[in-house]
Design a protein around this motif. Structure first.
Motif, PDB file in Angstrom:
ATOM      1  N   ILE A 189       3.773   9.484  -7.023  1.00 42.92           N
ATOM      2  CA  ILE A 189       4.439  10.959  -6.481  1.00 42.92           C
ATOM      3  C   ILE A 189       5.973  11.399  -6.885  1.00 42.92           C
ATOM      4  O   ILE A 189       6.664  12.072  -7.507  1.00 42.92           O
ATOM      5  CB  ILE A 189       4.236  10.804  -4.613  1.00 42.92           C
ATOM      6  N   LEU A 190       6.903  10.396  -7.015  1.00 46.51           N
ATOM      7  CA  LEU A 190       7.841  10.217  -7.472  1.00 46.51           C
ATOM      8  C   LEU A 190       8.483   9.883  -8.738  1.00 46.51           C
ATOM      9  O   LEU A 190       9.095  10.785  -9.123  1.00 46.51           O
ATOM     10  CB  LEU A 190       8.875   8.609  -7.156  1.00 46.51           C
ATOM     11  N   ASN A 191       7.336   9.330  -9.468  1.00 47.95           N
ATOM     12  CA  ASN A 191       6.969   9.894 -11.229  1.00 47.95           C
ATOM     13  C   ASN A 191       6.914  11.145 -11.503  1.00 47.95           C
ATOM     14  O   ASN A 191       7.701  11.345 -12.570  1.00 47.95           O
ATOM     15  CB  ASN A 191       5.979   8.943 -11.243  1.00 47.95           C
ATOM     16  N   ILE A 192       6.215  12.192 -10.374  1.00 48.11           N
ATOM     17  CA  ILE A 192       5.792  13.306 -10.928  1.00 48.11           C
ATOM     18  C   ILE A 192       6.912  13.951 -10.746  1.00 48.11           C
ATOM     19  O   ILE A 192       7.253  14.744 -11.289  1.00 48.11           O
ATOM     20  CB  ILE A 192       4.087  13.574 -10.268  1.00 48.11           C
ATOM     21  N   GLY A 193       7.602  13.392  -9.733  1.00 44.09           N
ATOM     22  CA  GLY A 193       8.978  14.112  -9.535  1.00 44.09           C
ATOM     23  C   GLY A 193       9.719  14.495 -10.264  1.00 44.09           C
ATOM     24  O   GLY A 193      10.372  15.646 -10.759  1.00 44.09           O
ATOM     25  N   ILE A 194       9.977  12.966 -11.000  1.00 44.97           N
ATOM     26  CA  ILE A 194      10.657  12.859 -12.243  1.00 44.97           C
ATOM     27  C   ILE A 194      10.744  13.275 -12.894  1.00 44.97           C
ATOM     28  O   ILE A 194      11.159  13.705 -13.823  1.00 44.97           O
ATOM     29  CB  ILE A 194      11.704  11.366 -12.255  1.00 44.97           C
ATOM     30  N   ASP A 195       9.295  13.490 -13.437  1.00 48.66           N
ATOM     31  CA  ASP A 195       8.729  14.518 -15.121  1.00 48.66           C
ATOM     32  C   ASP A 195       8.992  16.130 -14.500  1.00 48.66           C
ATOM     33  O   ASP A 195       9.170  16.387 -15.385  1.00 48.66           O
ATOM     34  CB  ASP A 195       7.995  13.846 -14.693  1.00 48.66           C
ATOM     35  N   ASN A 196       8.738  16.130 -13.111  1.00 48.83           N
ATOM     36  CA  ASN A 196       9.422  17.786 -13.131  1.00 48.83           C
ATOM     37  C   ASN A 196      10.655  18.302 -13.384  1.00 48.83           C
ATOM     38  O   ASN A 196      10.243  19.548 -13.996  1.00 48.83           O
ATOM     39  CB  ASN A 196       8.378  18.707 -11.838  1.00 48.83           C
ATOM     40  N   ILE A 197      11.282  17.464 -12.680  1.00 49.32           N
ATOM     41  CA  ILE A 197      12.418  18.053 -12.855  1.00 49.32           C
ATOM     42  C   ILE A 197      13.008  17.572 -14.188  1.00 49.32           C
ATOM     43  O   ILE A 197      14.099  18.863 -14.408  1.00 49.32           O
ATOM     44  CB  ILE A 197      13.506  16.871 -12.029  1.00 49.32           C
ATOM     45  N   ILE A 240       0.423  -0.962  -0.089  1.00 45.16           N
ATOM     46  CA  ILE A 240      -0.435  -0.011   0.216  1.00 45.16           C
ATOM     47  C   ILE A 240       1.102   0.843  -0.380  1.00 45.16           C
ATOM     48  O   ILE A 240       0.159   2.334  -0.999  1.00 45.16           O
ATOM     49  CB  ILE A 240      -1.064  -0.441   1.075  1.00 45.16           C
ATOM     50  N   ILE A 241       2.074   1.369   0.512  1.00 49.52           N
ATOM     51  CA  ILE A 241       2.655   2.156   1.178  1.00 49.52           C
ATOM     52  C   ILE A 241       3.914   2.811  -0.615  1.00 49.52           C
ATOM     53  O   ILE A 241       3.823   3.617  -1.018  1.00 49.52           O
ATOM     54  CB  ILE A 241       3.614   2.224   1.835  1.00 49.52           C
ATOM     55  N   ALA A 242       3.895   1.840  -0.795  1.00 52.15           N
ATOM     56  CA  ALA A 242       5.047   1.152  -2.323  1.00 52.15           C
ATOM     57  C   ALA A 242       3.735   1.964  -3.569  1.00 52.15           C
ATOM     58  O   ALA A 242       3.792   2.723  -4.418  1.00 52.15           O
ATOM     59  CB  ALA A 242       5.121   0.381  -3.293  1.00 52.15           C
ATOM     60  N   ILE A 243       2.358   1.859  -3.544  1.00 55.10           N
ATOM     61  CA  ILE A 243       1.249   2.038  -4.010  1.00 55.10           C
ATOM     62  C   ILE A 243       1.366   3.520  -4.128  1.00 55.10           C
ATOM     63  O   ILE A 243       0.727   4.205  -5.107  1.00 55.10           O
ATOM     64  CB  ILE A 243      -0.086   1.706  -3.986  1.00 55.10           C
ATOM     65  N   THR A 244       0.932   3.917  -3.346  1.00 58.28           N
ATOM     66  CA  THR A 244       1.078   5.562  -3.343  1.00 58.28           C
ATOM     67  C   THR A 244       1.927   6.449  -3.171  1.00 58.28           C
ATOM     68  O   THR A 244       2.983   7.397  -3.517  1.00 58.28           O
ATOM     69  CB  THR A 244       0.295   6.092  -1.993  1.00 58.28           C
ATOM     70  N   CYS A 245       3.149   6.248  -3.096  1.00 58.60           N
ATOM     71  CA  CYS A 245       4.132   6.644  -3.217  1.00 58.60           C
ATOM     72  C   CYS A 245       4.790   6.484  -4.730  1.00 58.60           C
ATOM     73  O   CYS A 245       5.718   7.631  -4.841  1.00 58.60           O
ATOM     74  CB  CYS A 245       5.563   6.008  -2.406  1.00 58.60           C
ATOM     75  N   LEU A 246       4.921   6.018  -4.676  1.00 56.84           N
ATOM     76  CA  LEU A 246       5.963   5.298  -6.404  1.00 56.84           C
ATOM     77  C   LEU A 246       4.973   6.726  -7.396  1.00 56.84           C
ATOM     78  O   LEU A 246       5.880   7.019  -8.230  1.00 56.84           O
ATOM     79  CB  LEU A 246       5.895   4.244  -7.523  1.00 56.84           C
TER      80      LEU A 246
END
Length: 148
Positions: A28-36, A20-26
């Motif tokens: 968010i990390l993907n959006i952060g990488i796209d923004n970078i 559940i934690i991985a499903i919610t965090c991945l």
């Protein structure tokens, strides 16, 4: 009290919570990488526009080196600017086999006898909904040919 299977239930619950934690965090990390990545592309576009303006500002007819703005010779570009009051040049010209990531459009108008008004617009070749064009407007003194 019977403790058989208790460890298995603890492990399954731990894996369930970790999932559940991985499903919610991945995402968010993907959006952060796209923004970078988007910020890097925007900074590259800004760097290209500023470097084109600086090359035109620093141009001197006494240079012997061939200097290029994308795929166009800088002296040829300056000569085209001198030949007309208003001109629009879109780079790269497309006659080279080199790959460029951005299109650059340079709008030039004579503002006075000593100044050009330059508007440099950089557009990504690959269309993106989130990345907009970079547009820089500046005034540049006209380079003069040294006549002997």
């Amino acid at each position: 009290m019977n403790k058989k299977g208790f460890l298995l239930v603890e492990i399954l619950m731990g894996l369930f919570l970790l999932g559940i934690i991985a499903i919610t965090c991945l995402p968010i990390l993907n959006i952060g990488i796209d923004n970078i990545r988007m910020t890097k592309d925007k900074m590259d576009m800004l760097l290209i526009a500023e470097s084109i303006i600086e090359q035109i500002k620093a141009f001197d007819y006494s240079w012997t080196d061939d200097e290029y703005v994308l795929d166009m010779n800088l002296q040829m570009l300056i000569d085209m600017f001198n030949d007309s009051d208003t001109i629009v040049i879109r780079l790269p010209l497309g006659n080279n086999n080199q790959e460029f990531d951005y299109y650059c459009t340079i709008y030039k108008e004579n503002n006075s006898d000593d100044l050009w008004e330059l508007n440099v617009e950089v557009v990504p070749i690959k269309e993106s909904k989130r990345i907009k064009n970079v547009n820089i407007k500046t005034f540049v003194s006209i380079p003069k040919k040294d006549e002997v």
